[in-house]
Design a protein around this motif. Sequence first.
Motif, PDB file in Angstrom:
ATOM      1  N   LYS A 245       0.803  -1.218   0.000  1.00  0.00           N
ATOM      2  CA  LYS A 245       0.000   0.000   0.000  1.00  0.00           C
ATOM      3  C   LYS A 245       0.841   1.274   0.000  1.00  0.00           C
ATOM      4  O   LYS A 245       0.583   2.202  -0.770  1.00  0.00           O
TER       5      LYS A 245
ATOM      6  N   GLY B  40      -1.788   1.197  -5.892  1.00  0.00           N
ATOM      7  CA  GLY B  40      -3.193   0.806  -5.970  1.00  0.00           C
ATOM      8  C   GLY B  40      -3.407  -0.700  -5.931  1.00  0.00           C
ATOM      9  O   GLY B  40      -4.537  -1.174  -6.001  1.00  0.00           O
ATOM     10  N   TYR B  41      -2.352  -1.476  -5.807  1.00  0.00           N
ATOM     11  CA  TYR B  41      -2.393  -2.935  -5.688  1.00  0.00           C
ATOM     12  C   TYR B  41      -1.131  -3.345  -4.944  1.00  0.00           C
ATOM     13  O   TYR B  41      -0.217  -2.530  -4.745  1.00  0.00           O
ATOM     14  N   SER B  42      -1.057  -4.603  -4.528  1.00  0.00           N
ATOM     15  CA  SER B  42       0.175  -5.114  -3.936  1.00  0.00           C
ATOM     16  C   SER B  42       0.599  -6.373  -4.685  1.00  0.00           C
ATOM     17  O   SER B  42      -0.223  -7.057  -5.298  1.00  0.00           O
TER      18      SER B  42
ATOM     19  N   HIS C 206     -10.586  -8.407  -0.209  1.00  0.00           N
ATOM     20  CA  HIS C 206      -9.620  -8.235  -1.287  1.00  0.00           C
ATOM     21  C   HIS C 206      -9.965  -9.138  -2.474  1.00  0.00           C
ATOM     22  O   HIS C 206     -10.564 -10.189  -2.300  1.00  0.00           O
TER      23      HIS C 206
ATOM     24  N   GLU D 216      -7.860 -11.229  -5.450  1.00  0.00           N
ATOM     25  CA  GLU D 216      -6.492 -11.718  -5.609  1.00  0.00           C
ATOM     26  C   GLU D 216      -6.361 -12.457  -6.932  1.00  0.00           C
ATOM     27  O   GLU D 216      -7.239 -13.233  -7.309  1.00  0.00           O
TER      28      GLU D 216
ATOM     29  N   VAL E 170      -1.160 -10.926  -6.573  1.00  0.00           N
ATOM     30  CA  VAL E 170      -1.504  -9.509  -6.696  1.00  0.00           C
ATOM     31  C   VAL E 170      -2.826  -9.289  -5.963  1.00  0.00           C
ATOM     32  O   VAL E 170      -3.795 -10.010  -6.211  1.00  0.00           O
TER      33      VAL E 170
ATOM     34  N   ASN F  34      -5.887  -6.481  -4.603  1.00  0.00           N
ATOM     35  CA  ASN F  34      -6.565  -5.199  -4.715  1.00  0.00           C
ATOM     36  C   ASN F  34      -7.734  -5.223  -3.748  1.00  0.00           C
ATOM     37  O   ASN F  34      -8.551  -6.146  -3.821  1.00  0.00           O
ATOM     38  N   PRO F  35      -7.860  -4.264  -2.816  1.00  0.00           N
ATOM     39  CA  PRO F  35      -6.920  -3.193  -2.546  1.00  0.00           C
ATOM     40  C   PRO F  35      -5.593  -3.745  -2.026  1.00  0.00           C
ATOM     41  O   PRO F  35      -5.515  -4.901  -1.606  1.00  0.00           O
ATOM     42  N   PRO F  36      -4.567  -2.902  -2.042  1.00  0.00           N
ATOM     43  CA  PRO F  36      -3.232  -3.382  -1.678  1.00  0.00           C
ATOM     44  C   PRO F  36      -3.107  -3.741  -0.202  1.00  0.00           C
ATOM     45  O   PRO F  36      -3.802  -3.183   0.652  1.00  0.00           O
TER      46      PRO F  36
END
Length: 129
Positions: free
Chosen positions: A29, A34-36, A55, A57, A108, A110-112
């Motif tokens: 974050k 905007g993503y991790s 989230h 993923e 990946v 979202n959100p991060p």
Amino acid sequence: MIVKHLDDIIGTAADVDTEGWTSRRLIYKQDGMGYSVNDTIIKAGAELEMEYRNHLETVYCIDGEGEITDLATGLTHPIRPGTLYALDAHDRHILRANKGVNMRMVCVFNPPLTGREVHDAGGAYVLAD
């Protein structure tokens, strides 16, 4: 520009190790993307029941083998290098790594993620403020 190397993450606060998995948080974050993005090892023989209620993923397998079971449908899908799955409906699932071999995944979110999350009792990550 953000440039990182896995060697710089291992052994830091961004290297989260649990009984069933180890996740190296490469982008999170505070990076503002905007993503991790995580480099995650699912440990050999692990069986993880999860449901990311907060989230979405996407996961891409780059090493090892296992399977994922969608608990809503009962369908089980094999995972091997080159397999991608997306939990696009907060899908409750069981992820299994074959015995004797770790699975390595690129994940990946979202959100991060903030970087230190571990699964709660329901198999989810708490949503960051």
